[in-house]
Design a protein around this motif. Sequence first.
Motif, short mmCIF file in Angstrom:
data_model
loop_
_atom_site.label_atom_id
_atom_site.label_comp_id
_atom_site.label_asym_id
_atom_site.label_seq_id
_atom_site.Cartn_x
_atom_site.Cartn_y
_atom_site.Cartn_z
N VAL A 223 36.86 -1.45 5.49
CA VAL A 223 37.34 -2.13 4.28
C VAL A 223 38.86 -2.04 4.28
CG1 VAL A 223 37.38 -2.15 1.76
CG2 VAL A 223 35.28 -1.59 2.97
N LEU A 224 39.50 -3.19 4.15
CA LEU A 224 40.95 -3.23 4.10
C LEU A 224 41.36 -4.36 3.16
CD1 LEU A 224 43.70 -2.23 5.19
CD2 LEU A 224 43.48 -3.95 6.98
N LYS A 225 42.13 -4.01 2.13
CA LYS A 225 42.65 -4.99 1.17
C LYS A 225 41.55 -5.90 0.63
CE LYS A 225 47.32 -5.08 2.96
NZ LYS A 225 48.41 -5.89 3.48
N ASN A 226 40.51 -5.31 0.09
CA ASN A 226 39.42 -6.03 -0.57
C ASN A 226 38.64 -6.95 0.38
OD1 ASN A 226 38.14 -6.06 -3.05
ND2 ASN A 226 39.01 -8.04 -3.59
N GLN A 227 38.64 -6.61 1.67
CA GLN A 227 37.87 -7.38 2.65
C GLN A 227 37.04 -6.41 3.49
OE1 GLN A 227 39.90 -10.51 4.68
NE2 GLN A 227 38.72 -10.21 6.54
N LEU A 228 35.73 -6.66 3.55
CA LEU A 228 34.81 -5.88 4.35
C LEU A 228 34.64 -6.56 5.70
CD1 LEU A 228 32.56 -3.58 4.45
CD2 LEU A 228 30.99 -5.42 3.84
N THR A 229 34.83 -5.83 6.79
CA THR A 229 34.67 -6.38 8.13
C THR A 229 33.66 -5.54 8.89
OG1 THR A 229 36.96 -7.15 8.13
CG2 THR A 229 35.86 -6.99 10.27
N ILE A 230 32.66 -6.23 9.45
CA ILE A 230 31.66 -5.59 10.29
C ILE A 230 31.88 -6.12 11.70
CG2 ILE A 230 29.20 -5.28 10.74
CD1 ILE A 230 28.75 -5.95 7.75
N SER A 231 32.08 -5.22 12.65
CA SER A 231 32.35 -5.66 14.02
C SER A 231 31.55 -4.83 15.01
CB SER A 231 33.84 -5.59 14.34
OG SER A 231 34.30 -4.27 14.22
N TYR A 232 31.41 -5.39 16.21
CA TYR A 232 30.68 -4.74 17.30
C TYR A 232 31.38 -5.10 18.60
CZ TYR A 232 27.10 -4.04 20.87
OH TYR A 232 26.42 -3.65 21.99
N LYS A 233 31.56 -4.10 19.46
CA LYS A 233 32.11 -4.36 20.79
C LYS A 233 31.48 -3.39 21.77
CE LYS A 233 36.26 -5.14 23.43
NZ LYS A 233 37.71 -5.25 23.42
N SER A 234 30.98 -3.92 22.85
CA SER A 234 30.37 -3.11 23.88
C SER A 234 30.82 -3.62 25.24
CB SER A 234 28.84 -3.19 23.78
OG SER A 234 28.25 -2.49 24.85
N SER B 261 33.39 -11.01 8.43
CA SER B 261 34.23 -10.53 7.34
C SER B 261 33.77 -11.13 6.02
CB SER B 261 35.69 -10.92 7.58
OG SER B 261 36.18 -10.27 8.73
N PHE B 262 33.88 -10.33 4.96
CA PHE B 262 33.48 -10.73 3.63
C PHE B 262 34.56 -10.30 2.64
CE2 PHE B 262 29.77 -9.80 6.14
CZ PHE B 262 28.95 -10.89 5.93
N ARG B 263 34.93 -11.20 1.75
CA ARG B 263 35.86 -10.84 0.68
C ARG B 263 35.04 -10.20 -0.42
NH1 ARG B 263 39.05 -15.61 -1.65
NH2 ARG B 263 36.90 -16.17 -1.97
N LEU B 264 35.44 -9.01 -0.85
CA LEU B 264 34.69 -8.26 -1.85
C LEU B 264 35.05 -8.71 -3.26
CD1 LEU B 264 34.96 -4.67 -0.36
CD2 LEU B 264 33.05 -6.26 -0.17
N PRO B 265 34.07 -8.78 -4.15
CA PRO B 265 34.38 -9.06 -5.55
C PRO B 265 35.13 -7.89 -6.19
CG PRO B 265 31.99 -9.06 -5.16
CD PRO B 265 32.65 -8.69 -3.89
N LYS B 266 35.79 -8.14 -7.30
CA LYS B 266 36.59 -7.10 -7.96
C LYS B 266 35.74 -5.97 -8.51
CE LYS B 266 40.33 -10.16 -9.18
NZ LYS B 266 41.10 -10.78 -10.24
N ASN B 267 34.46 -6.21 -8.73
CA ASN B 267 33.61 -5.18 -9.32
C ASN B 267 32.92 -4.29 -8.29
OD1 ASN B 267 31.82 -7.16 -8.47
ND2 ASN B 267 30.45 -6.87 -10.19
#
Length: 144
Positions: free
Chosen positions: A68-79, A103-109
């Motif tokens: 989570v960085l600056k109200n953005q959730l990022t899910i990543s995978y690298k192999s 990546s997903f922008r998170l709501p304020k709540n």
Amino acid sequence: MSTLVRYNHLPSFVNPFNVAAEFGRPVISRYHNSLPSVPAVNVKETEHAFELALAAPGLKKEDLNVRVLKNQLTISYKSENKTDETTEKFTRQEFSTSQFERSFRLPKNVDAEQIKASYTDGILTVELPKVVVKEAEAKDIVIG
């Protein structure tokens, strides 16, 4: 109602099934195999949280990253995989990498400090707990 917004990493005009056909090539071509594969995500809202379920069968938990960085959730995978075969006359090395990022922008709540993730039976589950967001109240200031 709050929503989670998905960021696309491919332009919306790119359709992997029509790219080759538009250039006069067969539909099954080298272009189809080079497009990245992005796993599906289900989003469910409950009274107390949002729940994301990402289909990631066969992946190692250690290679998944949730950030989570600056109200953005990022899910990543690298192999990265490397295979070596050596005989008297030659050496063969093959490298393969697979990766994705969602990546997903998170709501304020959403309480970003309390986000939890687990990986079970090929499903990455991310729980995003809600918090009550107080509206800014108007306050009269006395002029002294």
